[in-house]
Design a protein around this motif. Structure first.
Motif, PDB file in Angstrom:
ATOM      1  N   VAL A  81      -4.500   9.975  -1.307  1.00 42.34           N
ATOM      2  CA  VAL A  81      -4.716   9.000  -2.377  1.00 42.34           C
ATOM      3  C   VAL A  81      -3.603   7.958  -2.354  1.00 42.34           C
ATOM      4  N   GLY A  82      -3.849   6.880  -3.035  1.00 43.16           N
ATOM      5  CA  GLY A  82      -2.831   5.832  -3.073  1.00 43.16           C
ATOM      6  C   GLY A  82      -3.277   4.640  -3.871  1.00 43.16           C
ATOM      7  N   PHE A 110      -6.883   3.611  -5.028  1.00 37.00           N
ATOM      8  CA  PHE A 110      -7.410   4.481  -3.969  1.00 37.00           C
ATOM      9  C   PHE A 110      -7.170   5.943  -4.358  1.00 37.00           C
ATOM     10  N   GLY A 111      -7.429   6.259  -5.584  1.00 37.80           N
ATOM     11  CA  GLY A 111      -7.329   7.643  -6.036  1.00 37.80           C
ATOM     12  C   GLY A 111      -6.042   7.998  -6.742  1.00 37.80           C
ATOM     13  N   PHE A 163       0.861  -1.184   0.000  1.00 36.38           N
ATOM     14  CA  PHE A 163       0.000   0.000   0.000  1.00 36.38           C
ATOM     15  C   PHE A 163       0.895   1.230   0.000  1.00 36.38           C
ATOM     16  N   SER A 164       0.699   2.084  -0.982  1.00 32.85           N
ATOM     17  CA  SER A 164       1.430   3.350  -1.001  1.00 32.85           C
ATOM     18  C   SER A 164       0.420   4.488  -1.057  1.00 32.85           C
ATOM     19  N   PHE A 165       0.737   5.589  -0.408  1.00 34.17           N
ATOM     20  CA  PHE A 165      -0.221   6.698  -0.339  1.00 34.17           C
ATOM     21  C   PHE A 165       0.511   8.011  -0.136  1.00 34.17           C
ATOM     22  N   GLY A 208      -7.195   7.743 -10.596  1.00 33.95           N
ATOM     23  CA  GLY A 208      -8.389   8.436 -11.053  1.00 33.95           C
ATOM     24  C   GLY A 208      -9.181   8.948  -9.879  1.00 33.95           C
ATOM     25  N   ASN A 209     -10.489   8.889 -10.018  1.00 30.52           N
ATOM     26  CA  ASN A 209     -11.332   9.345  -8.915  1.00 30.52           C
ATOM     27  C   ASN A 209     -11.237   8.381  -7.746  1.00 30.52           C
ATOM     28  N   GLY A 210     -11.489   8.912  -6.584  1.00 32.97           N
ATOM     29  CA  GLY A 210     -11.401   8.085  -5.394  1.00 32.97           C
ATOM     30  C   GLY A 210     -10.377   8.635  -4.436  1.00 32.97           C
TER      31      GLY A 210
END
Lengths: 126, 158
Positions: B81-82, B146-147, B58-60, B150-152
């Motif tokens: 986001v990530g 997770f964005g 997981f990267s954000f 795109g959207n999110g």
């Protein structure tokens, strides 16, 4: 110029000996199976950096021409010798076959593989 | 790595802690902010070494923040986001239920307001999507967006 163009269909059909004379040694893995040693002609490499969202990735696309040979032989053209995700290792670099459609070309005994090596450079850049 | 001092960065630090505690991710597979990969690191190969659909990276990073005049009634927000990337077996069919359950668990952890205290902001929503199952790799990887693409993303109230 392709290997097929250079040696012609008849010689390509002789495959392994010819490949040994013309090619580089590569390791090929089909559908996750153990790698087998093949001979292939290594094409030029094209390098590009692409950004998807905040992810910066370098892609290296290289072509390999693989004549039918031991461990890569198919009895008919219907047999699947390559598929997307199969890996081809050359010069300590692991490339992945990109797509089915380009698997067979340049005659029925030489497979023209377009392979890619993807490597992330950075994430979170925008 | 400096600890955050503003609400946004303090909250991002909290997100790091929360995701690091998720089974299947752990602190070593969480990246916060900018990540410059070394020449020896190949991210997709690292993902492929994981257990299918139940482990991931997981990267954000903080994408958007707001500062506004205090008399405005609109609630300011900021967004993190990530992406979540998990391994899949490209040579066998999968309903991807395990991968989705894993991703939904991450989102539920992030959106649970009881996980945030003190100066940390409260989460508002966390839409995400399955961006791609990439089959050009040795084993395949599924990317939950997770964005990043795109959207999110994870939206917080300031």
């Amino acid at each position: 110029m392709s290997l097929y163009d250079e040696i012609g269909k008849a010689k390509a059909a002789a495959s392994f000996a010819v490949a040994g004379a013309f090619g580089e040694t590569v390791s090929f893995s089909h559908r996750g199976a153990a790698g087998v040693t093949l001979k292939a002609k290594v094409g030029a490499e094209r390098i590009a950096s692409v950004e998807e969202g905040g992810i910066l990735t370098q892609t290296r696309v290289r072509t390999f021409e693989v004549p039918v040979q031991d461990n890569f032989a198919v009895t008919t053209d219907d047999t699947e010798p390559v598929c997307p995700g199969d890996t081809l290792t050359w010069d300590s670099k692991v490339y992945s076959v990109m797509r089915d459609g380009i698997g067979k070309a340049k005659g029925d005994r030489v497979y023209f593989l377009q392979c890619v090596q993807r490597k992330r450079l950075a994430s979170g850049v925008r | 790595m400096a600890a955050g001092t503003k609400q946004e960065t303090i909250t991002a630090d909290r997100v790091n802690v929360l995701v690091s505690a998720v089974a299947g991710i752990g602190a070593s597979r969480v990246q916060q902010g900018y990540k410059r990969w070394t020449d020896a690191q190949n991210f997709e190969s690292l993902v492929q070494a994981l257990t299918d659909e139940t482990q991931g990276y997981f990267s954000f990073w903080i994408r958007r923040a707001t500062r506004q005049e205090s008399l405005q009634e609109k609630q300011p927000t900021f967004q993190i986001v990530g992406e979540l990337v998990v391994a899949v077996d490209k040579d066998n069919s999968s309903d991807l239920n395990s991968a989705w359950d894993f991703a939904l668990g991450v989102a539920e952890t992030l959106i649970d307001s009881t996980n945030y205290t003190g100066e940390q902001a409260l989460p508002m929503e966390c839409p995400f999507s399955l961006y791609e199952v990439r089959v050009v790799e040795d084993r395949g990887i599924a990317i939950f967006d997770f964005g990043a693409y795109g959207n999110g993303g994870l939206t917080f109230f300031n």
